[in-house]
Write a protein that holds these residues in place. Structure first.
Motif, PDB file in Angstrom:
ATOM      1  N   GLY A 118       0.832  -1.192   0.000  1.00 29.93           N
ATOM      2  CA  GLY A 118       0.000   0.000   0.000  1.00 29.93           C
ATOM      3  C   GLY A 118       0.865   1.240   0.000  1.00 29.93           C
ATOM      4  O   GLY A 118       1.814   1.363  -0.781  1.00 29.93           O
ATOM      5  N   ALA A 119       0.588   2.161   0.915  1.00 25.36           N
ATOM      6  CA  ALA A 119       1.345   3.417   0.970  1.00 25.36           C
ATOM      7  C   ALA A 119       2.508   3.372   1.949  1.00 25.36           C
ATOM      8  O   ALA A 119       3.218   4.362   2.106  1.00 25.36           O
ATOM      9  CB  ALA A 119       0.398   4.557   1.348  1.00 25.36           C
ATOM     10  N   SER A 120       2.709   2.230   2.607  1.00 18.22           N
ATOM     11  CA  SER A 120       3.753   2.155   3.627  1.00 18.22           C
ATOM     12  C   SER A 120       4.817   1.130   3.285  1.00 18.22           C
ATOM     13  O   SER A 120       4.581   0.169   2.562  1.00 18.22           O
ATOM     14  CB  SER A 120       3.143   1.808   4.993  1.00 18.22           C
ATOM     15  N   ARG A 121       5.994   1.360   3.851  1.00 20.62           N
ATOM     16  CA  ARG A 121       7.121   0.458   3.675  1.00 20.62           C
ATOM     17  C   ARG A 121       7.468  -0.143   5.038  1.00 20.62           C
ATOM     18  O   ARG A 121       7.678   0.579   6.005  1.00 20.62           O
ATOM     19  CB  ARG A 121       8.319   1.228   3.116  1.00 20.62           C
ATOM     20  N   PHE A 122       7.496  -1.471   5.093  1.00 21.72           N
ATOM     21  CA  PHE A 122       7.771  -2.170   6.346  1.00 21.72           C
ATOM     22  C   PHE A 122       9.185  -2.730   6.336  1.00 21.72           C
ATOM     23  O   PHE A 122       9.781  -2.956   5.289  1.00 21.72           O
ATOM     24  CB  PHE A 122       6.731  -3.265   6.560  1.00 21.72           C
ATOM     25  N   ASP A 123       9.716  -2.976   7.533  1.00 23.12           N
ATOM     26  CA  ASP A 123      11.139  -3.285   7.663  1.00 23.12           C
ATOM     27  C   ASP A 123      11.551  -4.589   6.996  1.00 23.12           C
ATOM     28  O   ASP A 123      12.575  -4.652   6.322  1.00 23.12           O
ATOM     29  CB  ASP A 123      11.538  -3.302   9.138  1.00 23.12           C
ATOM     30  N   PHE A 124      10.753  -5.652   7.188  1.00 26.76           N
ATOM     31  CA  PHE A 124      11.160  -6.955   6.671  1.00 26.76           C
ATOM     32  C   PHE A 124       9.964  -7.740   6.136  1.00 26.76           C
ATOM     33  O   PHE A 124       8.866  -7.699   6.714  1.00 26.76           O
ATOM     34  CB  PHE A 124      11.840  -7.790   7.768  1.00 26.76           C
ATOM     35  N   ALA A 155       8.603   9.884  22.562  1.00 27.87           N
ATOM     36  CA  ALA A 155       8.010  11.106  22.012  1.00 27.87           C
ATOM     37  C   ALA A 155       6.848  10.671  21.123  1.00 27.87           C
ATOM     38  O   ALA A 155       6.817   9.530  20.646  1.00 27.87           O
ATOM     39  CB  ALA A 155       9.028  11.903  21.208  1.00 27.87           C
ATOM     40  N   VAL A 156       5.890  11.550  20.930  1.00 21.90           N
ATOM     41  CA  VAL A 156       4.735  11.209  20.103  1.00 21.90           C
ATOM     42  C   VAL A 156       5.198  10.766  18.711  1.00 21.90           C
ATOM     43  O   VAL A 156       6.026  11.430  18.087  1.00 21.90           O
ATOM     44  CB  VAL A 156       3.787  12.423  19.978  1.00 21.90           C
ATOM     45  N   THR A 157       4.674   9.645  18.242  1.00 26.52           N
ATOM     46  CA  THR A 157       5.109   9.085  16.971  1.00 26.52           C
ATOM     47  C   THR A 157       3.917   8.807  16.060  1.00 26.52           C
ATOM     48  O   THR A 157       3.319   7.724  16.106  1.00 26.52           O
ATOM     49  CB  THR A 157       5.949   7.804  17.171  1.00 26.52           C
ATOM     50  N   ALA A 158       3.585   9.770  15.232  1.00 24.14           N
ATOM     51  CA  ALA A 158       2.494   9.579  14.272  1.00 24.14           C
ATOM     52  C   ALA A 158       2.857   8.485  13.267  1.00 24.14           C
ATOM     53  O   ALA A 158       2.001   7.680  12.868  1.00 24.14           O
ATOM     54  CB  ALA A 158       2.200  10.894  13.547  1.00 24.14           C
ATOM     55  N   ARG A 159       4.120   8.439  12.875  1.00 27.32           N
ATOM     56  CA  ARG A 159       4.565   7.426  11.913  1.00 27.32           C
ATOM     57  C   ARG A 159       4.454   6.023  12.521  1.00 27.32           C
ATOM     58  O   ARG A 159       3.999   5.083  11.869  1.00 27.32           O
ATOM     59  CB  ARG A 159       6.001   7.714  11.495  1.00 27.32           C
ATOM     60  N   GLY A 160       4.888   5.895  13.779  1.00 29.63           N
ATOM     61  CA  GLY A 160       4.793   4.600  14.439  1.00 29.63           C
ATOM     62  C   GLY A 160       3.356   4.148  14.601  1.00 29.63           C
ATOM     63  O   GLY A 160       3.035   2.963  14.422  1.00 29.63           O
ATOM     64  N   THR A 161       2.481   5.083  14.937  1.00 24.60           N
ATOM     65  CA  THR A 161       1.059   4.751  15.078  1.00 24.60           C
ATOM     66  C   THR A 161       0.480   4.289  13.745  1.00 24.60           C
ATOM     67  O   THR A 161      -0.285   3.318  13.693  1.00 24.60           O
ATOM     68  CB  THR A 161       0.289   5.977  15.599  1.00 24.60           C
ATOM     69  N   LYS A 162       0.838   4.961  12.673  1.00 24.25           N
ATOM     70  CA  LYS A 162       0.357   4.587  11.337  1.00 24.25           C
ATOM     71  C   LYS A 162       0.796   3.162  10.980  1.00 24.25           C
ATOM     72  O   LYS A 162       0.008   2.371  10.449  1.00 24.25           O
ATOM     73  CB  LYS A 162       0.882   5.582  10.309  1.00 24.25           C
ATOM     74  N   HIS A 163       2.054   2.820  11.283  1.00 25.28           N
ATOM     75  CA  HIS A 163       2.534   1.465  11.011  1.00 25.28           C
ATOM     76  C   HIS A 163       1.714   0.430  11.768  1.00 25.28           C
ATOM     77  O   HIS A 163       1.341  -0.607  11.222  1.00 25.28           O
ATOM     78  CB  HIS A 163       4.004   1.341  11.410  1.00 25.28           C
ATOM     79  N   VAL A 164       1.448   0.712  13.047  1.00 30.27           N
ATOM     80  CA  VAL A 164       0.683  -0.234  13.862  1.00 30.27           C
ATOM     81  C   VAL A 164      -0.731  -0.393  13.305  1.00 30.27           C
ATOM     82  O   VAL A 164      -1.251  -1.510  13.209  1.00 30.27           O
ATOM     83  CB  VAL A 164       0.652   0.225  15.335  1.00 30.27           C
ATOM     84  N   ALA A 196       1.977   5.175  27.573  1.00 29.23           N
ATOM     85  CA  ALA A 196       0.668   5.788  27.339  1.00 29.23           C
ATOM     86  C   ALA A 196       0.621   7.234  27.798  1.00 29.23           C
ATOM     87  O   ALA A 196      -0.155   8.031  27.269  1.00 29.23           O
ATOM     88  CB  ALA A 196      -0.420   4.975  28.046  1.00 29.23           C
ATOM     89  N   ASP A 197       1.456   7.598  28.778  1.00 36.10           N
ATOM     90  CA  ASP A 197       1.471   8.974  29.260  1.00 36.10           C
ATOM     91  C   ASP A 197       2.131   9.911  28.255  1.00 36.10           C
ATOM     92  O   ASP A 197       1.883  11.115  28.257  1.00 36.10           O
ATOM     93  CB  ASP A 197       2.190   9.068  30.600  1.00 36.10           C
ATOM     94  N   ILE A 198       2.972   9.361  27.375  1.00 31.86           N
ATOM     95  CA  ILE A 198       3.656  10.163  26.356  1.00 31.86           C
ATOM     96  C   ILE A 198       2.862  10.186  25.057  1.00 31.86           C
ATOM     97  O   ILE A 198       2.685  11.241  24.441  1.00 31.86           O
ATOM     98  CB  ILE A 198       5.076   9.615  26.107  1.00 31.86           C
ATOM     99  N   ASP A 199       2.392   9.026  24.624  1.00 34.41           N
ATOM    100  CA  ASP A 199       1.622   8.931  23.382  1.00 34.41           C
ATOM    101  C   ASP A 199       0.445   7.975  23.585  1.00 34.41           C
ATOM    102  O   ASP A 199       0.534   6.781  23.268  1.00 34.41           O
ATOM    103  CB  ASP A 199       2.509   8.443  22.236  1.00 34.41           C
ATOM    104  N   PRO A 200      -0.672   8.478  24.132  1.00 38.60           N
ATOM    105  CA  PRO A 200      -1.820   7.605  24.405  1.00 38.60           C
ATOM    106  C   PRO A 200      -2.432   6.987  23.151  1.00 38.60           C
ATOM    107  O   PRO A 200      -3.002   5.900  23.209  1.00 38.60           O
ATOM    108  CB  PRO A 200      -2.811   8.535  25.112  1.00 38.60           C
ATOM    109  N   ILE A 201      -2.310   7.667  22.015  1.00 42.08           N
ATOM    110  CA  ILE A 201      -2.879   7.123  20.781  1.00 42.08           C
ATOM    111  C   ILE A 201      -2.088   5.893  20.346  1.00 42.08           C
ATOM    112  O   ILE A 201      -2.670   4.855  19.992  1.00 42.08           O
ATOM    113  CB  ILE A 201      -2.896   8.189  19.669  1.00 42.08           C
ATOM    114  N   PHE A 202      -0.752   5.982  20.393  1.00 42.49           N
ATOM    115  CA  PHE A 202       0.047   4.808  20.047  1.00 42.49           C
ATOM    116  C   PHE A 202      -0.275   3.653  20.987  1.00 42.49           C
ATOM    117  O   PHE A 202      -0.418   2.505  20.550  1.00 42.49           O
ATOM    118  CB  PHE A 202       1.541   5.134  20.119  1.00 42.49           C
ATOM    119  N   ALA A 203      -0.383   3.931  22.278  1.00 41.82           N
ATOM    120  CA  ALA A 203      -0.673   2.881  23.253  1.00 41.82           C
ATOM    121  C   ALA A 203      -2.003   2.198  22.942  1.00 41.82           C
ATOM    122  O   ALA A 203      -2.116   0.967  22.998  1.00 41.82           O
ATOM    123  CB  ALA A 203      -0.689   3.466  24.662  1.00 41.82           C
ATOM    124  N   ALA A 204      -3.016   3.002  22.602  1.00 48.08           N
ATOM    125  CA  ALA A 204      -4.320   2.431  22.277  1.00 48.08           C
ATOM    126  C   ALA A 204      -4.256   1.577  21.020  1.00 48.08           C
ATOM    127  O   ALA A 204      -4.849   0.485  20.951  1.00 48.08           O
ATOM    128  CB  ALA A 204      -5.345   3.555  22.105  1.00 48.08           C
TER     129      ALA A 204
END
Length: 245
Positions: A118-124, A155-164, A196-204
């Protein structure tokens, strides 16, 4: 277990300040104050405090603006060392997959790195040895730890959340097996959990990933000024049982 040496001798220095995400002001043992490139764009506020000891690698390109790259940092109690190179996690895992030494993936064969879906590139990208199944694996570098628990992200990671989110969607549609491997680039983490205290969206999203069939793994590392070694597995707890104070 997989070992990656540091290619050039490391120079000890003292941290002064961080004027931006990728630059450090440091003092060498000669007393000279200079700049060093920081490969990790995370907050690192628990590590980068004035006076903290760093280990620097000389730049391979003599024309580069910064003559040094920050490689390691000591912790508050001066042990253990923590890697400041986020890409080392991918290099370690890639080599370990190639060597077939990770029990988590003993039935899987590495096909290639950096695979786009799709629009993302995964590590392996990996393929099962006997079944007609493919797996996408994403690696996350963990440098933050509290009370023996590795915590991601720092730190808040929008990119990491998108991958998940994308790995969860792919796992749910049944066409792919998907996994995330958290690599604690320090030896004092006995488990890993979302910050979750740093990036609650990623945690969820990580909790949803677990429920949606994404496999979650963790690994420790052992660090010295000579290199980094991939260590033993450690559990990932997307649903932390203890509240932080």
């Amino acid at each position: 277990m997989t070992w990656l040496p540091f290619n050039r001798g490391l120079e000890k220095a003292r941290f002064i300040e961080r004027p931006n995400r990728f630059i450090l002001h440091v003092q060498l043992q000669t007393g000279e104050i200079t700049r060093a490139h920081l490969p990790d764009p995370g907050r690192l506020k628990e590590l980068l405090t004035p006076g903290r000891s760093l280990w620097l690698e000389p730049a391979s390109d003599s024309n580069r603006k910064t003559r040094w790259t920050a490689v390691l940092c000591e912790t508050e109690d001066e042990k253990p060392l923590v890697s400041l190179q986020t890409t080392l996690a991918n290099h370690l895992v890639g080599q370990a997959l190639k060597e077939r030494v990770l029990n988590e993936f003993k039935d899987w064969r590495l096909v290639r790195r950096e695979y786009k879906v799709g629009a993302s590139r995964f590590d392996f990208l990996m393929k099962h040895e006997t079944l007609s199944e493919q797996m996408l694996l994403e690696v996350k570098s963990v440098t933050l730890a509290e009370n023996g628990k590795g915590r991601f992200p720092d730190a808040v990671t929008a990119r990491g959340t998108k991958h998940v989110e994308e790995l969860t969607a792919l796992a749910k549609n049944g066409e792919w097996r998907t996994a995330i491997l958290f690599v604690a680039q320090r030896s004092d983490s006995t488990s890993i959990e979302p910050a979750a205290d740093i990036d609650p969206i990623f945690a969820a999203r990580l909790r949803e990933a677990k429920e949606g069939g994404v496999l979650l793994f963790g690994r420790r590392t052992e660090l010295s000024t000579a290199g980094i070694k991939l260590g033993e597995p450690c559990p990932v707890h997307p649903f932390p049982t203890e509240s932080r104070h």
